[in-house]
Write an enzyme that holds these catalytic residues in place. Structure first.
Site, short mmCIF file in Angstrom:
data_model
loop_
_atom_site.label_atom_id
_atom_site.label_comp_id
_atom_site.label_asym_id
_atom_site.label_seq_id
_atom_site.Cartn_x
_atom_site.Cartn_y
_atom_site.Cartn_z
NE ARG A 197 -4.19 -1.71 0.22
CZ ARG A 197 -4.34 -2.95 -0.25
NH1 ARG A 197 -3.35 -3.56 -0.88
NH2 ARG A 197 -5.48 -3.59 -0.08
CB SER A 214 -9.09 -1.92 3.43
OG SER A 214 -9.27 -3.22 2.94
CD GLU A 229 -6.22 0.76 1.80
OE1 GLU A 229 -5.42 1.02 0.89
OE2 GLU A 229 -6.87 -0.29 1.84
N1 EPU Z 1 -10.88 -11.06 9.46
C1 EPU Z 1 -11.61 -11.15 10.62
N2 EPU Z 1 -12.64 -10.28 10.80
C2 EPU Z 1 -12.98 -9.35 9.88
C3 EPU Z 1 -12.21 -9.25 8.71
C4 EPU Z 1 -11.16 -10.12 8.50
O1 EPU Z 1 -11.34 -11.99 11.49
O2 EPU Z 1 -13.94 -8.62 10.12
C5 EPU Z 1 -9.79 -12.03 9.23
C6 EPU Z 1 -10.17 -13.02 8.12
O3 EPU Z 1 -10.90 -14.10 8.62
C7 EPU Z 1 -8.80 -13.43 7.61
C8 EPU Z 1 -7.98 -12.17 7.78
O4 EPU Z 1 -8.66 -11.36 8.75
O5 EPU Z 1 -8.26 -14.43 8.41
C9 EPU Z 1 -7.79 -11.40 6.49
O6 EPU Z 1 -9.06 -11.06 5.95
P1 EPU Z 1 -9.30 -10.86 4.37
O7 EPU Z 1 -8.79 -12.01 3.60
O8 EPU Z 1 -10.73 -10.48 4.17
O9 EPU Z 1 -8.36 -9.66 3.97
P2 EPU Z 1 -7.98 -8.31 4.70
O10 EPU Z 1 -6.60 -8.42 5.22
O11 EPU Z 1 -9.03 -7.90 5.67
C10 EPU Z 1 -6.88 -7.35 2.55
C11 EPU Z 1 -6.95 -6.09 1.73
C12 EPU Z 1 -8.21 -6.06 0.90
C13 EPU Z 1 -8.22 -7.26 -0.01
C14 EPU Z 1 -8.14 -8.53 0.84
C15 EPU Z 1 -8.02 -9.77 0.01
C16 EPU Z 1 -5.75 -4.42 3.01
C17 EPU Z 1 -5.83 -3.19 3.83
N3 EPU Z 1 -6.90 -4.94 2.59
O12 EPU Z 1 -7.98 -7.30 3.45
O13 EPU Z 1 -8.17 -4.89 0.11
O14 EPU Z 1 -9.39 -7.30 -0.80
O15 EPU Z 1 -6.95 -8.46 1.69
O16 EPU Z 1 -6.75 -9.85 -0.54
O17 EPU Z 1 -4.65 -4.91 2.77
C18 EPU Z 1 -8.93 -2.63 -0.01
O18 EPU Z 1 -7.76 -2.29 0.02
O19 EPU Z 1 -9.85 -1.78 -0.07
C19 EPU Z 1 -9.27 -4.04 0.09
C20 EPU Z 1 -10.53 -4.43 0.17
#
Ligand code: EPU
Length: 357
Positions: A170, A239, A335
């Site tokens: 990012r 996010s 972000e």
């Molecule tokens: N999780 C939770 N609770 C929640 C959300 C997530 O426990 O409410 C846990 C999930 O179960 C998982 C982990 O956190 O174990 C990661 O969750 P997820 O795969 O949904 O991804 P994220 O880290 O929350 C990042 C990006 C997203 C992208 C996803 C998929 C960032 C800031 N965000 O989210 O990007 O779609 O990975 O690759 O890095 C964006 O930037 O707007 C965005 C949506």
């Protein structure tokens, strides 16, 4: 001279321009002037903004107007997509004003593969390098060979190689050394013709190993639609926070008390944590206040249920940040970019009680 003046008028669409429909949080904000440069001449005709606050706005899907007055806005309108190929690769040059998801669909439709994991990310092509968009194990930087960038100082367009962009999670040179020094006009992406599905990320790992790029893309779209609120229905900017990166010592102590903590090793003794998980642990998933809230399916996303005020979202974000810090001793940083009439702000410098005027 008359021609120049006319060009300026053409670029300057209207004064007191409402930005409510130009930010995916759908909060009220008004700009004194919005410029829509679409040629080099338009860029060279922009006024000198070195002493005036301004902000470069893409599709507004990663921007929060924190008060009802916005600065001068420049909205790049460079259009066009051209494709060439070598024996090994396709090379796709895209204007900064094109829409990212439309580009992904166009590439897949033309059998140019690689962007399928980045489907449905809202925003413009010109914004993609700035924060090095990424999802489902793939980042923009994986394909970026060149970013074309108009340099305010020399008034020329420069080619910045992918390496020179200093892409990181990012982050890029456009948020650091080149911040507010110029405008991205075009990106050049290179896609090797040899394609291999990138399906290790949770959710995609259920796909067959021989899945087609279209199948991968459809899966990414359905995963995103299941978790992430559609900004046209519930205004949001994806996010809100970045996933924090901590050192091994911190991670080991967290893992001891939270054996189920999701984590992503980054190399060099660093571990990325999931901010959504941290926010859920502090009990704020689904929390609402003053017409804004933490999304019920993905705690990393702040949503606007009906507030006109960006300041309500700032107040909620500060609360979420404090709660996570109190429980985990970790600072999660937005972000999303914060903008007032004075231009862009760091989240830390925003205070709730004094407003942002
Ligand atoms: N999780 C939770 N609770 C929640 C959300 C997530 O426990 O409410 C846990 C999930 O179960 C998982 C982990 O956190 O174990 C990661 O969750 P997820 O795969 O949904 O991804 P994220 O880290 O929350 C990042 C990006 C997203 C992208 C996803 C998929 C960032 C800031 N965000 O989210 O990007 O779609 O990975 O690759 O890095 C964006 O930037 O707007 C965005 C949506």
């Amino acid at each position: 001279n008359n021609i120049l003046i006319n060009l300026k008028i053409l670029m300057e669409l209207s004064r007191k321009f409402s930005l409510q429909n130009s930010n995916s949080f759908n909060v009220k904000a008004t700009s004194p002037i919005v410029y829509f440069p679409k040629t080099l001449t338009d860029l060279q005709n922009l006024p000198d903004l070195s002493q005036t606050p301004y902000y470069i706005l893409g599709d507004g899907s990663n921007t929060l107007f924190v008060d009802q007055q916005a600065p001068i806005i420049i909205k790049p309108d460079f259009k066009g997509i051209s494709i060439s190929e070598t024996n090994e690769s396709f090379i796709v040059s895209v204007g900064a004003g094109e829409n990212w998801h439309d580009l992904v669909c166009l590439c897949i439709g033309k059998s140019i593969f690689g962007l399928e994991n980045l489907a449905l990310i809202p925003g413009s092509v010109g914004a993609a390098p700035v924060q090095n968009i990424g999802a489902y194990g793939v980042e923009f930087s994986n394909f970026c060979s060149v970013v074309k960038w108009f340099d305010f100082a020399s008034q020329t367009i420069k080619s910045i190689s992918g390496n020179e962009c200093h892409f990181a999670y990012r982050n890029s040179i456009f948020k650091e050394a080149l911040h507010n020094q110029g405008i991205i006009t075009e990106v050049v992406l290179t896609f090797p013709k040899k394609w291999k599905a990138n399906i290790t990320y949770a959710g995609l790992d259920k796909l067959e190993q021989n899945s087609s790029p279209k199948q991968v893309m459809d899966k990414v779209v359905s995963l995103r639609q299941a978790k992430l609120p559609d900004p046209s229905k519930i205004p949001n900017a994806g996010s809100f926070f970045k996933n924090p990166i901590v050192d091994m010592k911190k991670f080991d102590s967290l893992k001891k008390s939270n054996p189920k903590i999701p984590f992503y090793p980054q190399g060099e003794g660093q571990v990325k944590l999931a901010a959504g998980w941290l926010i859920e642990q502090v009990g704020l998933k689904g929390y609402n206040q003053n017409g804004v809230g933490v999304h019920e399916h993905q705690a990393l996303v702040l949503v606007n249920y009906g507030s006109n005020h960006g300041s309500d979202i700032v107040a909620l974000a500060k609360f979420v940040q404090q709660q996570v810090f109190a429980m985990f001793d970790i600072i999660i940083s937005p972000e999303v970019r914060m903008v007032s009439k004075q231009g862009e702000h760091s989240f830390e410098e925003l205070t709730i009680k004094n407003g942002y005027e």
